[in-house]
Scaffold this motif. Structure first.
Motif, PDB file in Angstrom:
ATOM      1  N   SER A 124       0.830  -1.206   0.000  1.00 33.76           N
ATOM      2  CA  SER A 124       0.000   0.000   0.000  1.00 33.76           C
ATOM      3  C   SER A 124       0.866   1.257   0.000  1.00 33.76           C
ATOM      4  N   ALA A 125       2.112   1.123   0.431  1.00 36.16           N
ATOM      5  CA  ALA A 125       3.015   2.273   0.447  1.00 36.16           C
ATOM      6  C   ALA A 125       3.383   2.735  -0.959  1.00 36.16           C
ATOM      7  N   PHE A 126       2.935   2.006  -1.983  1.00 37.12           N
ATOM      8  CA  PHE A 126       3.114   2.458  -3.354  1.00 37.12           C
ATOM      9  C   PHE A 126       2.091   3.535  -3.745  1.00 37.12           C
ATOM     10  N   ILE A 127       1.086   3.754  -2.904  1.00 36.56           N
ATOM     11  CA  ILE A 127       0.102   4.794  -3.204  1.00 36.56           C
ATOM     12  C   ILE A 127       0.789   6.156  -3.236  1.00 36.56           C
ATOM     13  N   ASN A 128       0.422   6.958  -4.198  1.00 35.77           N
ATOM     14  CA  ASN A 128       0.902   8.341  -4.256  1.00 35.77           C
ATOM     15  C   ASN A 128       0.038   9.183  -3.318  1.00 35.77           C
ATOM     16  N   GLU A 129       0.606   9.590  -2.207  1.00 30.14           N
ATOM     17  CA  GLU A 129      -0.164  10.327  -1.200  1.00 30.14           C
ATOM     18  C   GLU A 129      -0.704  11.650  -1.714  1.00 30.14           C
ATOM     19  N   ILE A 143       1.333   8.937   6.357  1.00 34.74           N
ATOM     20  CA  ILE A 143       2.477   9.219   5.484  1.00 34.74           C
ATOM     21  C   ILE A 143       3.780   8.813   6.158  1.00 34.74           C
ATOM     22  N   LEU A 144       3.889   9.034   7.455  1.00 37.84           N
ATOM     23  CA  LEU A 144       5.087   8.588   8.177  1.00 37.84           C
ATOM     24  C   LEU A 144       5.262   7.080   8.052  1.00 37.84           C
ATOM     25  N   ARG A 145       4.163   6.354   8.200  1.00 38.00           N
ATOM     26  CA  ARG A 145       4.232   4.896   8.109  1.00 38.00           C
ATOM     27  C   ARG A 145       4.576   4.454   6.687  1.00 38.00           C
ATOM     28  N   MET A 146       4.021   5.120   5.697  1.00 38.95           N
ATOM     29  CA  MET A 146       4.370   4.815   4.312  1.00 38.95           C
ATOM     30  C   MET A 146       5.861   5.024   4.074  1.00 38.95           C
ATOM     31  N   ASN A 147       6.383   6.132   4.579  1.00 44.47           N
ATOM     32  CA  ASN A 147       7.804   6.419   4.391  1.00 44.47           C
ATOM     33  C   ASN A 147       8.689   5.391   5.092  1.00 44.47           C
ATOM     34  N   HIS A 148       8.197   4.859   6.216  1.00 50.84           N
ATOM     35  CA  HIS A 148       8.931   3.783   6.897  1.00 50.84           C
ATOM     36  C   HIS A 148       9.107   2.590   5.961  1.00 50.84           C
ATOM     37  N   PHE A 149       8.029   2.166   5.332  1.00 49.85           N
ATOM     38  CA  PHE A 149       8.116   1.028   4.419  1.00 49.85           C
ATOM     39  C   PHE A 149       8.946   1.364   3.180  1.00 49.85           C
ATOM     40  N   ARG A 150       8.774   2.567   2.669  1.00 53.88           N
ATOM     41  CA  ARG A 150       9.543   2.961   1.486  1.00 53.88           C
ATOM     42  C   ARG A 150      11.044   2.972   1.773  1.00 53.88           C
ATOM     43  N   ASN A 151      11.408   3.410   2.959  1.00 48.98           N
ATOM     44  CA  ASN A 151      12.837   3.405   3.322  1.00 48.98           C
ATOM     45  C   ASN A 151      13.382   1.983   3.374  1.00 48.98           C
ATOM     46  N   ILE A 152      12.578   1.052   3.886  1.00 50.85           N
ATOM     47  CA  ILE A 152      13.003  -0.350   3.904  1.00 50.85           C
ATOM     48  C   ILE A 152      13.275  -0.844   2.489  1.00 50.85           C
ATOM     49  N   LEU A 153      12.355  -0.550   1.580  1.00 52.33           N
ATOM     50  CA  LEU A 153      12.510  -1.023   0.206  1.00 52.33           C
ATOM     51  C   LEU A 153      13.667  -0.325  -0.498  1.00 52.33           C
ATOM     52  N   GLN A 154      13.782   0.971  -0.316  1.00 52.05           N
ATOM     53  CA  GLN A 154      14.874   1.709  -0.947  1.00 52.05           C
ATOM     54  C   GLN A 154      16.230   1.183  -0.477  1.00 52.05           C
ATOM     55  N   PRO A 173      18.831   7.939  -3.758  1.00 48.52           N
ATOM     56  CA  PRO A 173      17.971   7.651  -2.603  1.00 48.52           C
ATOM     57  C   PRO A 173      16.537   8.135  -2.790  1.00 48.52           C
ATOM     58  N   LYS A 174      16.315   8.954  -3.800  1.00 49.58           N
ATOM     59  CA  LYS A 174      14.968   9.452  -4.087  1.00 49.58           C
ATOM     60  C   LYS A 174      14.282   8.649  -5.189  1.00 49.58           C
ATOM     61  N   LEU A 175      14.922   7.582  -5.667  1.00 50.37           N
ATOM     62  CA  LEU A 175      14.390   6.853  -6.820  1.00 50.37           C
ATOM     63  C   LEU A 175      12.964   6.380  -6.595  1.00 50.37           C
ATOM     64  N   LEU A 176      12.720   5.684  -5.484  1.00 52.69           N
ATOM     65  CA  LEU A 176      11.406   5.109  -5.255  1.00 52.69           C
ATOM     66  C   LEU A 176      10.346   6.194  -5.130  1.00 52.69           C
ATOM     67  N   SER A 177      10.611   7.210  -4.349  1.00 51.04           N
ATOM     68  CA  SER A 177       9.615   8.273  -4.173  1.00 51.04           C
ATOM     69  C   SER A 177       9.335   8.985  -5.492  1.00 51.04           C
ATOM     70  N   GLU A 178      10.360   9.172  -6.312  1.00 46.95           N
ATOM     71  CA  GLU A 178      10.160   9.822  -7.612  1.00 46.95           C
ATOM     72  C   GLU A 178       9.288   8.970  -8.530  1.00 46.95           C
ATOM     73  N   LYS A 179       9.495   7.666  -8.519  1.00 46.77           N
ATOM     74  CA  LYS A 179       8.687   6.785  -9.358  1.00 46.77           C
ATOM     75  C   LYS A 179       7.237   6.761  -8.880  1.00 46.77           C
ATOM     76  N   ILE A 180       7.021   6.765  -7.557  1.00 47.12           N
ATOM     77  CA  ILE A 180       5.669   6.765  -7.019  1.00 47.12           C
ATOM     78  C   ILE A 180       4.963   8.072  -7.360  1.00 47.12           C
ATOM     79  N   ASN A 181       5.678   9.178  -7.292  1.00 43.97           N
ATOM     80  CA  ASN A 181       5.084  10.459  -7.666  1.00 43.97           C
ATOM     81  C   ASN A 181       4.706  10.496  -9.137  1.00 43.97           C
ATOM     82  N   GLU A 182       5.412   9.712  -9.917  1.00 40.02           N
ATOM     83  CA  GLU A 182       5.156   9.672 -11.360  1.00 40.02           C
ATOM     84  C   GLU A 182       3.914   8.872 -11.690  1.00 40.02           C
ATOM     85  N   THR A 183       3.639   7.822 -10.915  1.00 38.94           N
ATOM     86  CA  THR A 183       2.520   6.945 -11.244  1.00 38.94           C
ATOM     87  C   THR A 183       1.969   6.305  -9.969  1.00 38.94           C
ATOM     88  N   ASN A 184       0.710   6.573  -9.657  1.00 42.08           N
ATOM     89  CA  ASN A 184       0.097   6.054  -8.442  1.00 42.08           C
ATOM     90  C   ASN A 184       0.168   4.524  -8.387  1.00 42.08           C
TER      91      ASN A 184
END
Length: 329
Positions: free
Chosen positions: A112-117, A270-281, A298-309
């Motif tokens: 679910s942390a792939f959702i674009n907040e 959003i804090l919890r989402m970022n926790h999971f995203r940091n694990i994956l990154q 280090p911004k790769l994952l967040s940039e891709k999520i911002n690009e596509t929900n």
């Protein structure tokens, strides 16, 4: 014998998340059966592959994954574990996976942390409904547990299999077949959100409630949605119509007295989402480095999520055979 060459060009419809000098990173959703073929075609030997799951990963399903992994290792050897990652939505699934799969292959990441907040924010809609339930019209969603709530709305879609009559449960409103961009406005017309299934997966709808500032009334469940719940954003109730109605009433009281605060609910999600995203990154970076590759931004994952929900643009969805992405289908 597997192909020694990098045969990925033969499958132009394969979605690539990231390319380094010698490794392609790919995500597959509900696609573990493709693993032996990726190895046979020589693709896995030049890749790191991540697998996400839409449903609760039971011990039985994880043993099936283990079987596919053994077939894969028979082709490319045990070193294949350095290139395969399974993303588990909950702590329980993660613990079970580590008991039947190589530990290095298991990552605790709720997809679910792939959702674009940025796609789900509270809007200034008038609050009309005490609660809303975003769930497809299927029996396992247990809409019948809402019959004790008078002022409620549903969000529903014309699913390929419909086995319940939503109108029979007395909703005040049914929002049907909404486009993704319309959902936040519908959610923002409600004060709370419902999640009533006993088993499913990470559950995007649950997190979307939280991102829109709605506290969640949920039954106990397996599959990972409760990874985002805490005493400041949710209530867990028994699976009865009386208990669910009481849960909504209590949530409304907590909204009124400030125990549940919409802005804080969104911020905490959003804090919890970022926790999971940091694990994956971090896992992606360390996995690439272990193969002699440079780590990505280090911004790769967040940039891709911002690009596509939900990372839809970069996830290979429910592919069982490489022929599905060969370019000839």
């Amino acid at each position: 014998m597997h192909r020694p060459d990098h045969n990925i060009a033969a499958y132009p419809k394969l979605k690539i998340f990231h390319r380094s000098s010698g490794v392609s990173v790919m995500f597959f959703h509900d696609g573990v059966d493709i693993l032996p073929e990726l190895a046979q075609e020589g693709i896995l030997s030049h890749s790191i592959v991540y697998f996400t799951f839409s449903w609760f990963a039971s011990e039985k399903s994880l043993k099936h994954v283990a079987g596919q992994l053994r077939k894969t290792f028979d082709i490319i050897g045990e070193s294949g574990k350095d290139r395969i990652r399974f993303l588990l939505n909950s702590h329980d699934e993660y613990r079970c996976a580590r008991s039947v799969l190589p530990e290095a292959c298991c990552v605790l990441f709720n997809n679910s942390a792939f959702i674009n907040e940025n796609s789900f924010r509270p809007s200034r809609q008038q609050k009309i409904y005490d609660t809303i339930y975003n769930a497809r019209p299927n029996a396992f969603k247990r809409h019948e547990l809402t019959v004790g709530i008078k002022n409620k709305a549903y969000i529903a879609y014309d699913w390929k299999v419909v086995d319940i009559d939503l109108n029979s449960y007395g909703p005040s409103k049914i929002f049907r077949n909404m486009k993704g961009a319309e959902v936040p406005d519908a959610l923002s017309q409600a004060k709370t959100g419902l999640m009533l299934s006993s088993e499913e997966g990470a559950c995007y709808a649950s997190l979307e409630y939280l991102l829109c500032g709605l506290p969640v009334i949920s039954t106990e469940s397996v599959g990972g949605r409760d990874e985002f719940y805490n005493e400041s954003n949710s209530l867990i109730c028994q699976p009865s119509a009386i208990a669910v109605a009481e849960g909504v009433r209590l949530a409304l009281d907590r909204l009124a007295d400030g125990t549940f605060a919409p802005d804080k609910i969104r911020f905490g999600a959003i804090l919890r989402m970022n926790h999971f995203r940091n694990i994956l990154q971090q896992n992606l970076s360390s996995s690439l480095q272990a193969l002699g590759e440079d780590p990505p931004s280090p911004k790769l994952l967040s940039e891709k999520i911002n690009e596509t929900n939900k990372l839809w643009k970069y996830r290979n969805m429910r592919i069982k055979k490489l022929a599905q992405v060969s370019g000839t289908t």
